[in-house]
Scaffold this motif. Structure first.
Motif, PDB file in Angstrom:
ATOM      1  N   HIS A 214      -7.489  35.487  82.171  1.00 17.44           N
ATOM      2  CA  HIS A 214      -8.448  36.124  83.076  1.00 17.44           C
ATOM      3  C   HIS A 214      -9.593  35.140  83.368  1.00 17.44           C
TER       4      HIS A 214
ATOM      5  N   HIS B 120      -7.113  48.800  82.579  1.00 14.61           N
ATOM      6  CA  HIS B 120      -8.072  49.567  83.378  1.00 14.61           C
ATOM      7  C   HIS B 120      -7.712  49.425  84.846  1.00 14.61           C
TER       8      HIS B 120
ATOM      9  N   ASP C 157     -10.703  41.776  79.794  1.00  7.03           N
ATOM     10  CA  ASP C 157     -12.054  42.010  80.307  1.00  7.03           C
ATOM     11  C   ASP C 157     -12.835  42.700  79.213  1.00  7.03           C
TER      12      ASP C 157
ATOM     13  N   ASP D 271      -7.691  43.818  90.076  1.00  8.43           N
ATOM     14  CA  ASP D 271      -6.971  42.682  89.487  1.00  8.43           C
ATOM     15  C   ASP D 271      -6.135  43.091  88.274  1.00  8.43           C
ATOM     16  N   HIS D 272      -6.096  44.407  87.979  1.00 13.14           N
ATOM     17  CA  HIS D 272      -5.293  44.895  86.846  1.00 13.14           C
ATOM     18  C   HIS D 272      -4.315  45.992  87.233  1.00 13.14           C
TER      19      HIS D 272
HETATM   20 ZN    ZN Z   1     -10.397  41.809  85.520  1.00 15.36          ZN
END
Ligand code: ZN
Ligand code: ZN
Length: 240
Positions: free
Chosen positions: A200, A58, A139, A62-63
């Motif tokens: 994560h 997504h 996530d 942070d991705h």
């Molecule tokens: Zn994340």
């Protein structure tokens, strides 16, 4: 299949030696490498990693923000993620559709929709290399079609933001946030997955005493007939 946890840090301020960079997993199979997720911490590092393809779960910072300067290899993402990454200077764009398996560098990736964010719709990936299946979902509140997503996999790689305290909130009709590690271990038990690894990591892990937390995770896992641990940057696992 070799799994290399390049990074294991969630979207938090804190970082440590074990959790220095945003969550990213490098899969190597028959000398071909696929990187899953490329957060801001990975900007400028992509030539060194040498992945042949990058797959995104997504478009949260942070991705995906490690791709804002472009990518040296093809990038795979959902239509919603591409909308968010529209202005990134990436030449080779491939679109991922939920529940449509894709062959990428000798491995098969099937995306399953995941409740996590309304602004950045997320997926988790069931990945097959040879005879080995794993599931990667850094996530997650809820996996759509969880049984089909998880059943028969050898390893579950899950969301390490929170150990036992719920971080799930309601936004309209949707759920957002993160499901605790303990609950994800119950999913593994229900679907018969023998092993789980949590990446994560949230600030509870990054700033906490990992010997204590690791023992807690192992004990919840043992009660459920699962083996589990917390990943760290550089952890390598070989599945065959
Ligand atoms: Zn994340
Ligand atoms: Zn996210």
């Amino acid at each position: 299949m070799v799994l290399t946890f390049l990074g294991t840090r969630g979207e938090i301020e804190a970082r440590s030696r074990r959790h220095r960079r945003h969550s990213s997993l490098l899969l190597t199979y028959l000398d071909r490498k696929v990187m899953i997720d490329c957060g801001e911490d990975w900007a400028g590092q992509l030539e060194d990693i040498g992945a042949h393809a990058i797959v995104i779960t997504h478009a949260h910072p942070d991705h995906a923000w490690g791709l804002r300067e472009g990518s040296p290899c093809p990038v795979y993402a959902t239509r919603e993620a591409w909308d968010a990454m529209n202005d990134y200077p990436i030449d080779e764009r491939e679109t991922v559709s939920r529940r449509e398996p894709l062959h990428i560098e000798g491995m098969t990736f099937e995306a399953f929709g995941v409740e996590h964010s309304t602004r950045a719709p997320a997926v988790g990936y069931r990945i097959r290399a040879g005879e080995v299946d794993i599931f990667y979902v850094p996530d997650v509140v809820y996996i759509e079609g969880r049984g089909e997503a998880l059943r028969g996999t050898e390893l579950y790689v899950g969301d390490g933001v929170t150990m036992s305290r719920s971080m799930v909130r309601k936004r309209g009709e949707r759920l957002i946030g993160h499901t605790p590690v303990r609950t994800q271990l119950t999913w593994c038990q229900k679907e018969g997955i023998p092993e789980a690894v949590f990446t994560h990591c949230g600030s509870g892990v990054v700033k906490g005493d990992e010997r204590v937390l690791g023992a807690q995770v192992r004990s919840w896992a043992r009660e459920r007939g699962v083996e589990a641990r917390i990943a760290y940057d550089g952890l390598e696992m070989v599945l065959r």
